[in-house]
Design a protein around this motif. Structure first.
Motif: not given
Length: 432
Positions: A20-24, A45-48
């Motif tokens: 798993s890889f999160a991009v903030v 998972t991209l977050m903003d």
């Protein structure tokens, strides 16, 4: 297309058991990193807190500014600074309310303005610029969207005929960095830009200069491809980050911890506060920039991107309309726009392109955004010095669009232990 946290009972679950890889951060940098991570085999998972591509990425001029090879802090900048600051129609403004908070940034900025430091910065920026267009080509070819990158050429223009030596000096400097350009005036200038020629004395023409069709439209295409490839998007603010050697814990607005195998902070001007939570203090400031966008039908006034050397602003004929971009303010992220900056942009545009203000023409829209800027004008592309699972890609100042695709490639090369296309040592997070 936005998906909220409630849509995902377990945002790390995936049937294929990919890491798993999160991009903030869902600006152009974050979107490129998310797509590159997907290509490298991660479940991303991209977050903003905002819609993708609606912050700083939305409002820039959209061109790959490979001719901008110098950092902001140079000896010549320091010599010109008083004149620039005192000029009410100039490109630099200090929002006084933010000045006390910005003093540490200015101190480090001044320290980088030596010949040696600025020459070092120029070498690094030039190296990144050399690989930027090809990185965008690779990204868009992978998406079958090559048409989003167009070669329209760029012109640096002068109104004052006494400054022809400046143009020739620019040509010599560009030759040292492998950039092809030519001096133009008279009939040649009129052929290239007929509606500007009467206001201009001469120009330097870059025939191999590229722009995106429209920065926001490109961000939307990147996001659509990300979701089609199985990426998850969560429109919530990241409230906290905890790093360890085993995983990265990300806290969203619900305050529940979500573990990831890897995470990258690409939150632009808002990255600084997140880094503090993992023991890093970077001198990042929000450099506010302004733009005007004239309606789509008015982009026909220009054939090329145009940078005024006298007035220090850019005009770019995007697919969505003629965009006029300029101004530099170290002003933080909370103050409202300074309205007179729009008046300055209108004044400069009218001087060079009076037909844009003919009777019956629609007024341009106004916008202000926040460039993430470090004192040495270099981005951070790095891993946490203690926790390798946490990485960073932010601080690209005026070159976010230019370096976005390359940044994603470089970051994933580093994370996977591969040789990087460009040395990342000058881009360390702890270099200050």
């Amino acid at each position: 297309m936005t998906q909220m946290l409630s849509d995902f009972p377990s945002i790390n679950s995936n049937a294929s058991d990919l890491p798993s890889f999160a991009v903030v951060g869902a600006g152009v940098i974050g979107l490129c990193v998310a797509l590159e991570a997907q290509r490298k085999g991660y479940a991303v998972t991209l977050m903003d807190s905002n819609e993708p591509g609606t912050a700083a990425s939305f409002g820039n001029a959209g061109y790959l500014a490979t001719e901008l090879v110098e950092p902001l802090a140079t000896p010549s900048t320091m010599r010109d600074a008083p004149k620039l600051w005192l000029n009410p129609n100039g490109p630099v403004c200090i929002p006084w309310k933010h000045l006390p908070k910005a003093v540490p940034w200015y101190s480090k900025f001044l320290a980088t303005a030596s010949d040696a430091r600025s020459e070092h910065g120029t070498r690094v920026i030039s190296a990144l610029n050399r690989h930027s267009v090809s990185a965008w080509r690779r990204l868009l070819e992978d998406l079958n969207a090559q048409q989003l990158l167009v070669n329209v050429g760029n012109m640096v223009v002068w109104e004052d005929p006494k400054k022809k030596n400046d143009a020739h000096a620019l040509i010599e400097k560009m030759a040292r960095h492998g950039l092809s350009c030519e001096f133009v005036e008279g009939q040649r200038l009129a052929e290239l830009e007929p509606e500007l020629s009467q206001q201009l004395s001469h120009a330097v023409y870059f025939p191999e200069a590229y722009r995106l069709t429209d920065p926001f439209a490109v961000c939307q295409r990147l996001f659509n491809e990300f979701t089609l490839r199985g990426g998850q998007y969560i429109q919530q603010k990241v409230m906290g980050i905890e790093a360890s050697k085993d995983s990265i814990q990300i806290y969203l607005e619900a305050q529940k911890a979500h573990p990831f195998d890897q995470a990258t902070i690409c939150a632009g001007a808002w990255s600084k506060e997140l880094l503090k939570q993992v023991g890093l203090n970077v001198p990042l400031e929000a450099e506010r920039g302004y733009h005007l966008t004239f309606p789509e039908k008015q982009q026909q006034h220009l054939r090329h991107m145009v940078l005024s050397a006298d007035r220090r602003f850019v005009m770019s004929p995007l697919d969505s309309g003629l965009r006029v971009v300029g101004m530099s303010e170290i002003g933080g992220t909370s103050l409202p726009p300074i309205k007179k900056r729009y008046a300055v942009l209108n004044k400069h545009t009218k001087a060079l392109l009076p037909k844009a203000y003919s009777p019956g023409k629609e007024a341009p829209t106004e916008w202000m955004g926040h460039r993430p800027t470090l004192p040495d004008s270099l981005p951070v592309i790095d891993q946490h010095p203690k926790f390798a699972r946490l990485s960073f890609a932010f601080g690209h100042q005026h070159l976010g669009i230019t370096h976005a695709a390359l940044t994603a490639e470089l970051l994933l090369q580093k994370l996977q232990g591969e040789p990087t296309t460009v040395s990342l040592n000058p881009l360390r997070v702890d270099r200050f």
